[in-house]
Design a protein around this motif. Sequence first.
Motif, PDB file in Angstrom:
ATOM      1  N   ARG A   1      47.091  64.992  35.847  1.00  0.00           N
ATOM      2  CA  ARG A   1      46.677  63.720  35.242  1.00  0.00           C
ATOM      3  C   ARG A   1      45.487  63.110  35.990  1.00  0.00           C
ATOM      4  O   ARG A   1      44.587  62.535  35.378  1.00  0.00           O
TER       5      ARG A   1
ATOM      6  N   GLN B   1      50.791  57.080  32.766  1.00  0.00           N
ATOM      7  CA  GLN B   1      51.746  58.188  32.794  1.00  0.00           C
ATOM      8  C   GLN B   1      52.065  58.693  34.195  1.00  0.00           C
ATOM      9  O   GLN B   1      52.956  59.532  34.357  1.00  0.00           O
TER      10      GLN B   1
ATOM     11  N   ARG C   1      46.531  58.111  30.798  1.00  0.00           N
ATOM     12  CA  ARG C   1      46.851  58.939  31.962  1.00  0.00           C
ATOM     13  C   ARG C   1      47.259  58.068  33.161  1.00  0.00           C
ATOM     14  O   ARG C   1      48.177  58.429  33.916  1.00  0.00           O
TER      15      ARG C   1
END
Length: 516
Positions: free
Chosen positions: A393, A433, A430
Amino acid sequence: MAAPPMAQTQLGADMKAPPPAATATGQQEDCPTCVRRRIRCDRSLPLCIKCSKKGLACPGYGPRLRWANGVAVRGHLKGRTTPYVEKAVKPSASSKNPPFPKATKSPETESIPRPTASLIDPLERLFPGFPEPATRLRLLEHYDQNIAGLMVWIDSDKNEYRRLVLPLANRQPVLLLAILAISAQHLAVTTNVESDFSARARDAAVTMISSQIRQVTGRLADGFDLASEIDVDTAVWMLASMLTLASYEMAESESGAIAADSHRQAARTLVNALATTNRENNDLFNFLRNQLSIYDILASTTSFNSLSTRGAILPAPDHSKHIFSEYLSVLQQITVMSWQHWGSDSSTEPGVRRLPWSPADARARFELARGSTLMAAGLLELCWDARRRDFIRIVDIYHHAGLLYTYRCLFQGHVDAADVSASATVLFERLSQLEDHASCRQNLPWPVFIAGTECRGHRERETFVANLYEGIARCMGFKHYLEILHFLKDLWSCEDHDWLELARRYSANGNPILAV
């Protein structure tokens, strides 16, 4: 805590050198290496010039500091004992050849006595009030456990700050002082226990670095060759100390960017001066050079100084094994092209000049860089867990942050709005997350800053970025990041949402933005 005035590390800084080492009787001793060679020592600090010119290790003067079981290259110094000092070896009057010191045993088999009151720590003479061994060990453990991991992209057993820099500090008092300074400061910030030791250690380290630089530049002015004046070991400890001090300044205060930048510029000058000498075979020098490259290139994206931008240290030519090296090279190219296109000849309309890249060219280069980064990261053999998923990520985060920076800095908004929106959307996705913030927080300041420049008027995203930066500053213990958040809040509240122009005004007022 009121810190003493900042001493600069620029080449040629006019600073008073620390006094020469002396024995308990008041007489200065030759270094053991010169004693063994049976020559007169010039007794320069921190290393004698005669040893440096011959490429020999100079252990300094008087008693020598040595770790009982060595600094741990892995783990967190668990089970290690405190340092002690041993007397310098002196030649016997009846001996034809001076005796050599006994070889150091391996950490696993060595049994070392505790220090005695009759032995004086050599650093105590150079730096009165230097902490006792127990405090010293505690600060080194704090650096190992809480700071070394913040200095690299991915913390692992291959972390060179633990594996190479900490053992080097065992042999180099200046680097040891720099590491203890940042460790004491970080500990004070994260535990709210104030102490003046960190600033005193910082100033002592800066003074000794400046003294060494003045000696070298003086010799160069007399016509001596640089390769004979700075050996690899000297170059390495100076570079490691400068980078450590730059980090210290950002941890010390919200306004530490200027002082940190002075250390960065000094480190850049040192690396550029050594560009023509042979350093390829020194792993630690090459590692530190690439660390400076990360700092230098990211800082150049917001410095708005032509000399600083064009003189940035690039990743080493053979950088295929270094994470983000290809990405940083692309980012620096964009920064330089932006300066050349928008900041050069004001007599020509910017719209008339043709940009060397198109948005599609930039996206293609960033895509190649993303693949290169993932391949290099594969060498670390990370387990498939939250850290590995988060690193993938992070690669995406930097990819889209780089594109957004390019769209604003190089193309000045003359790009399809859909491309800008798409990268901003993925960037925020991202960031939201990430699973294990503790393992990747050190990688977030620059891309989160770019995210913050793209969310003006979007209250939910502004709050998200503000919370991230507050967490970064609190958990990493670097007060400087609060100044970045202050800049972003200014940007969100002003009518003009051009972050480039606001950052230029900040820099002009002596508050450069360093989101590194």
